[in-house]
Design a protein around this motif. Structure first.
Motif, PDB file in Angstrom:
ATOM      1  N   VAL A 296       0.843  -1.209   0.000  1.00 53.83           N
ATOM      2  CA  VAL A 296       0.000   0.000   0.000  1.00 53.83           C
ATOM      3  C   VAL A 296       0.870   1.249   0.000  1.00 53.83           C
ATOM      4  CG1 VAL A 296      -1.685   1.350   1.305  1.00 53.83           C
ATOM      5  CG2 VAL A 296      -1.944  -1.135   1.135  1.00 53.83           C
ATOM      6  N   LEU A 297       1.805   1.320   0.949  1.00 56.02           N
ATOM      7  CA  LEU A 297       2.662   2.501   1.057  1.00 56.02           C
ATOM      8  C   LEU A 297       3.537   2.666  -0.181  1.00 56.02           C
ATOM      9  CD1 LEU A 297       3.650   2.225   4.815  1.00 56.02           C
ATOM     10  CD2 LEU A 297       2.475   4.168   3.764  1.00 56.02           C
ATOM     11  N   ASN A 298       4.059   1.569  -0.692  1.00 50.49           N
ATOM     12  CA  ASN A 298       4.895   1.647  -1.889  1.00 50.49           C
ATOM     13  C   ASN A 298       4.118   2.221  -3.056  1.00 50.49           C
ATOM     14  OD1 ASN A 298       7.602   0.583  -3.185  1.00 50.49           O
ATOM     15  ND2 ASN A 298       5.952  -0.004  -4.579  1.00 50.49           N
ATOM     16  N   ASN A 299       2.874   1.747  -3.258  1.00 53.01           N
ATOM     17  CA  ASN A 299       2.060   2.249  -4.371  1.00 53.01           C
ATOM     18  C   ASN A 299       1.750   3.730  -4.220  1.00 53.01           C
ATOM     19  OD1 ASN A 299       2.078  -0.340  -5.360  1.00 53.01           O
ATOM     20  ND2 ASN A 299      -0.063  -0.782  -4.904  1.00 53.01           N
ATOM     21  N   LEU A 300       1.394   4.150  -2.996  1.00 57.13           N
ATOM     22  CA  LEU A 300       1.030   5.554  -2.781  1.00 57.13           C
ATOM     23  C   LEU A 300       2.240   6.472  -2.898  1.00 57.13           C
ATOM     24  CD1 LEU A 300      -1.474   5.234   0.215  1.00 57.13           C
ATOM     25  CD2 LEU A 300      -2.022   5.603  -2.197  1.00 57.13           C
ATOM     26  N   VAL A 301       3.364   6.059  -2.308  1.00 53.93           N
ATOM     27  CA  VAL A 301       4.559   6.913  -2.349  1.00 53.93           C
ATOM     28  C   VAL A 301       5.126   6.970  -3.769  1.00 53.93           C
ATOM     29  CG1 VAL A 301       6.903   7.218  -1.471  1.00 53.93           C
ATOM     30  CG2 VAL A 301       5.076   6.525   0.087  1.00 53.93           C
ATOM     31  N   THR A 302       5.124   5.847  -4.469  1.00 53.79           N
ATOM     32  CA  THR A 302       5.600   5.842  -5.863  1.00 53.79           C
ATOM     33  C   THR A 302       4.787   6.800  -6.715  1.00 53.79           C
ATOM     34  OG1 THR A 302       6.372   3.551  -5.683  1.00 53.79           O
ATOM     35  CG2 THR A 302       5.982   4.406  -7.890  1.00 53.79           C
ATOM     36  N   ASN A 303       3.449   6.753  -6.567  1.00 55.97           N
ATOM     37  CA  ASN A 303       2.591   7.689  -7.307  1.00 55.97           C
ATOM     38  C   ASN A 303       2.898   9.134  -6.935  1.00 55.97           C
ATOM     39  OD1 ASN A 303       1.234   5.850  -8.829  1.00 55.97           O
ATOM     40  ND2 ASN A 303      -0.734   6.063  -7.785  1.00 55.97           N
ATOM     41  N   ALA A 304       3.087   9.383  -5.635  1.00 57.74           N
ATOM     42  CA  ALA A 304       3.357  10.756  -5.183  1.00 57.74           C
ATOM     43  C   ALA A 304       4.656  11.279  -5.783  1.00 57.74           C
ATOM     44  CB  ALA A 304       3.427  10.788  -3.650  1.00 57.74           C
ATOM     45  N   ILE A 305       5.686  10.439  -5.837  1.00 57.29           N
ATOM     46  CA  ILE A 305       6.963  10.856  -6.449  1.00 57.29           C
ATOM     47  C   ILE A 305       6.766  11.119  -7.936  1.00 57.29           C
ATOM     48  CG2 ILE A 305       9.301  10.084  -7.035  1.00 57.29           C
ATOM     49  CD1 ILE A 305       9.266   8.450  -4.420  1.00 57.29           C
ATOM     50  N   LYS A 306       6.055  10.203  -8.592  1.00 56.20           N
ATOM     51  CA  LYS A 306       5.876  10.292 -10.041  1.00 56.20           C
ATOM     52  C   LYS A 306       5.167  11.586 -10.451  1.00 56.20           C
ATOM     53  CE  LYS A 306       4.130   6.605 -11.989  1.00 56.20           C
ATOM     54  NZ  LYS A 306       3.128   5.641 -12.537  1.00 56.20           N
ATOM     55  N   TYR A 307       4.180  11.998  -9.647  1.00 56.65           N
ATOM     56  CA  TYR A 307       3.370  13.157 -10.034  1.00 56.65           C
ATOM     57  C   TYR A 307       3.800  14.453  -9.349  1.00 56.65           C
ATOM     58  CZ  TYR A 307       0.351   9.924 -12.458  1.00 56.65           C
ATOM     59  OH  TYR A 307      -0.134   8.984 -13.335  1.00 56.65           O
ATOM     60  N   SER A 308       4.946  14.445  -8.696  1.00 54.30           N
ATOM     61  CA  SER A 308       5.483  15.683  -8.117  1.00 54.30           C
ATOM     62  C   SER A 308       6.507  16.285  -9.075  1.00 54.30           C
ATOM     63  CB  SER A 308       6.154  15.403  -6.768  1.00 54.30           C
ATOM     64  OG  SER A 308       5.201  15.059  -5.791  1.00 54.30           O
ATOM     65  N   PRO A 309       6.523  17.599  -9.242  1.00 52.39           N
ATOM     66  CA  PRO A 309       7.496  18.230 -10.136  1.00 52.39           C
ATOM     67  C   PRO A 309       8.880  18.264  -9.493  1.00 52.39           C
ATOM     68  CG  PRO A 309       6.203  19.897  -9.003  1.00 52.39           C
ATOM     69  CD  PRO A 309       5.627  18.579  -8.597  1.00 52.39           C
ATOM     70  N   PRO A 310       9.922  18.464 -10.271  1.00 57.03           N
ATOM     71  CA  PRO A 310      11.265  18.620  -9.693  1.00 57.03           C
ATOM     72  C   PRO A 310      11.261  19.709  -8.623  1.00 57.03           C
ATOM     73  CG  PRO A 310      11.407  18.442 -12.075  1.00 57.03           C
ATOM     74  CD  PRO A 310       9.942  18.548 -11.755  1.00 57.03           C
ATOM     75  N   GLY A 311      11.911  19.422  -7.512  1.00 58.16           N
ATOM     76  CA  GLY A 311      11.904  20.365  -6.398  1.00 58.16           C
ATOM     77  C   GLY A 311      10.734  20.164  -5.461  1.00 58.16           C
ATOM     78  N   GLY A 312       9.835  19.212  -5.766  1.00 58.03           N
ATOM     79  CA  GLY A 312       8.665  18.952  -4.928  1.00 58.03           C
ATOM     80  C   GLY A 312       9.023  18.116  -3.712  1.00 58.03           C
ATOM     81  N   ALA A 313       8.006  17.796  -2.921  1.00 58.57           N
ATOM     82  CA  ALA A 313       8.229  17.038  -1.684  1.00 58.57           C
ATOM     83  C   ALA A 313       7.104  16.043  -1.468  1.00 58.57           C
ATOM     84  CB  ALA A 313       8.322  17.989  -0.494  1.00 58.57           C
ATOM     85  N   VAL A 314       7.467  14.903  -0.892  1.00 62.00           N
ATOM     86  CA  VAL A 314       6.505  13.868  -0.527  1.00 62.00           C
ATOM     87  C   VAL A 314       6.703  13.558   0.951  1.00 62.00           C
ATOM     88  CG1 VAL A 314       5.842  11.442  -0.848  1.00 62.00           C
ATOM     89  CG2 VAL A 314       6.410  12.850  -2.833  1.00 62.00           C
ATOM     90  N   ALA A 315       5.616  13.506   1.714  1.00 65.82           N
ATOM     91  CA  ALA A 315       5.715  13.268   3.160  1.00 65.82           C
ATOM     92  C   ALA A 315       4.750  12.173   3.587  1.00 65.82           C
ATOM     93  CB  ALA A 315       5.421  14.549   3.931  1.00 65.82           C
ATOM     94  N   ILE A 316       5.155  11.419   4.598  1.00 68.60           N
ATOM     95  CA  ILE A 316       4.325  10.367   5.174  1.00 68.60           C
ATOM     96  C   ILE A 316       4.048  10.745   6.615  1.00 68.60           C
ATOM     97  CG2 ILE A 316       4.140   7.900   5.657  1.00 68.60           C
ATOM     98  CD1 ILE A 316       6.373   7.487   3.548  1.00 68.60           C
ATOM     99  N   HIS A 317       2.785  10.709   6.997  1.00 69.50           N
ATOM    100  CA  HIS A 317       2.383  11.180   8.326  1.00 69.50           C
ATOM    101  C   HIS A 317       1.438  10.160   8.950  1.00 69.50           C
ATOM    102  CE1 HIS A 317       1.300  14.022  11.476  1.00 69.50           C
ATOM    103  NE2 HIS A 317       0.028  13.763  11.236  1.00 69.50           N
ATOM    104  N   ALA A 318       1.439  10.064  10.282  1.00 65.06           N
ATOM    105  CA  ALA A 318       0.507   9.194  11.006  1.00 65.06           C
ATOM    106  C   ALA A 318      -0.068   9.939  12.190  1.00 65.06           C
ATOM    107  CB  ALA A 318       1.207   7.922  11.481  1.00 65.06           C
TER     108      ALA A 318
END
Length: 401
Positions: A296-318
């Motif tokens: 689940v996390l791999n699929n969501l984080v991979t998508n987030a990286i793929k659709y973020s522009p250069p210089g963007g950020a991806v974060a995981i929170h609980a």
């Protein structure tokens, strides 16, 4: 779909949505002369109803207010291998023997469609049921159940579409896909393994250029392996072979494994990938299947990286959700999900027509699989998205009690 043993009273205050019947000359079926009527059209002008009743491939069965078979069309006789003279007047529990798809008998319980339409005075549409007097003549049907207002009392009409042939075809298709996927997985894993050996220098020292191109080959093979694994996962799930091995899992340890494995991809895309610093050192102890949750996390984080522009950020929170669940989120600073695509985002193989989607590629299973796994854990998954600002996916998973 079978009725109860005794007449059923309508629920107090229920609003009627019944079709009236009257008795007119000229048989409509084989056992009665009932015809639906309206205030604007006489039965004599509705000859096509009789033709449709007799010639439709759908089984049509009418039960009286005591759950006895009142009438049926030729398709019903054929579907259930009934003789007309043996069926008329029999209680539906003797011949229809309705069960849900789990095999639970419905006659005499609150889930009985006959009981429900009588009480609610509302039709039921697209109910999936197993019907038939014995196992050799039982089939899966998609059924519409309609209450009818009759001079002699309320009747109930069942219109059933036999889904057995479609189910068999789907099983054959699933088995074929599974077989092909298995046959692909073995050689792909071999290729992946040999490339690994080459990259490790086991077959001799590589030049910088050789190392680079073997790296490309390894990445391509890994993508193919992932596709095959996802297709196998879906076919197993469709055939009821979904297995989970739940255990205690430290959330922070789980997420760190995901961050470490996807960090090279994030660096390549010039996207910052961080585990939210707000997660305490004593992070939640989940009660999940660790491999499935990684998926689940791999699929969501991979998508987030793929659709973020250069210089963007991806974060995981609980954060706590309630006493039994924790809420996990994966956010990006990407392009957002177009409004027209949002209702389809969890559909399998869905591909947006947006120009960005065609550049990014993908085969439309990642979010479908994530949703399936989360729901199998008893959780929910949803998202919010703002165009040109980003998307945040949320899902809930159980914590150790």
């Amino acid at each position: 779909m079978s009725g109860c043993k005794h007449p059923v009273e309508a629920a107090p205050g229920a609003q009627s949505n019944m079709t009236p019947l009257s008795e007119e000359p000229g048989p409509l079926g084989t056992a009665s002369n009932t015809q639906p009527i309206s205030s604007t059209s006489q039965p004599a002008n509705r000859w096509y109803l009789e033709a449709g009743y007799v010639n439709t491939p759908h089984a049509i069965i009418t039960l009286d207010e005591h759950s006895h078979i009142f009438d049926m069309n030729p398709a019903a006789l054929t579907s259930f291998s009934w003789a007309h003279e043996d069926a008329i007047g029999k209680h539906c529990s003797q011949l229809m023997k309705c069960k849900n798809l789990n095999g639970t008998a419905l006659c005499g319980i609150s889930g009985c469609p006959f009981t429900r339409v009588i009480q609610q005075k509302q039709p039921i549409g697209q109910e999936e049921l197993i019907m038939g007097p014995v196992s050799d003549h039982s089939h899966e049907f998609t059924t519409t159940v309609i209450p009818l207002d009759h001079q002699r009392g309320t009747h109930v009409l069942f219109v059933a579409h036999n889904m057995s042939a479609i189910k068999v075809a789907n099983r054959v298709r699933a088995n074929f896909v599974s077989m092909v996927s298995h046959e692909l997985r073995t050689p792909l894993n071999s290729v992946h393994g040999f490339i690994d050996l080459l990259l490790q220098g086991q077959m001799g020292e590589l030049t910088k250029e050789q190392h680079k191109y073997l790296g490309y080959a390894q990445e391509g093979v890994q993508q193919l392996v992932s596709i095959v694994e996802d297709i196998l996962f879906m076919t197993r799930s469709d055939s009821g072979q979904f297995e989970m091995k739940r255990q205690e899992v430290d959330f922070r340890v789980l997420v760190k494994q995901i961050v470490d494995s996807l960090q090279p991809q994030a660096l390549k895309a010039d996207v910052a990938l961080d585990l939210d610093k707000d997660i305490p050192t004593l992070s939640p102890i989940l009660y999940v299947d660790p491999q499935r949750m990684k998926q689940v996390l791999n699929n969501l984080v991979t998508n987030a990286i793929k659709y973020s522009p250069p210089g963007g950020a991806v974060a995981i929170h609980a954060s706590p959700y309630n006493e039994r669940f924790v809420m996990i989120s994966v956010s990006d600073s990407g392009y957002g999900i177009p409004v027209e695509d949002q209702q389809h985002i969890f559909e399998r193989f869905y591909q947006s027509n947006h120009a960005l989607q065609s550049r990014m590629g993908g085969y439309g299973l990642g979010l479908t699989i994530a949703k399936l796994i989360v729901e199998q854990h008893g959780g929910e998954i949803w998202f919010d998205s703002v165009i040109d600002k980003g998307t945040r996916f949320y899902f809930t998973v159980p914590v150790l009690a």
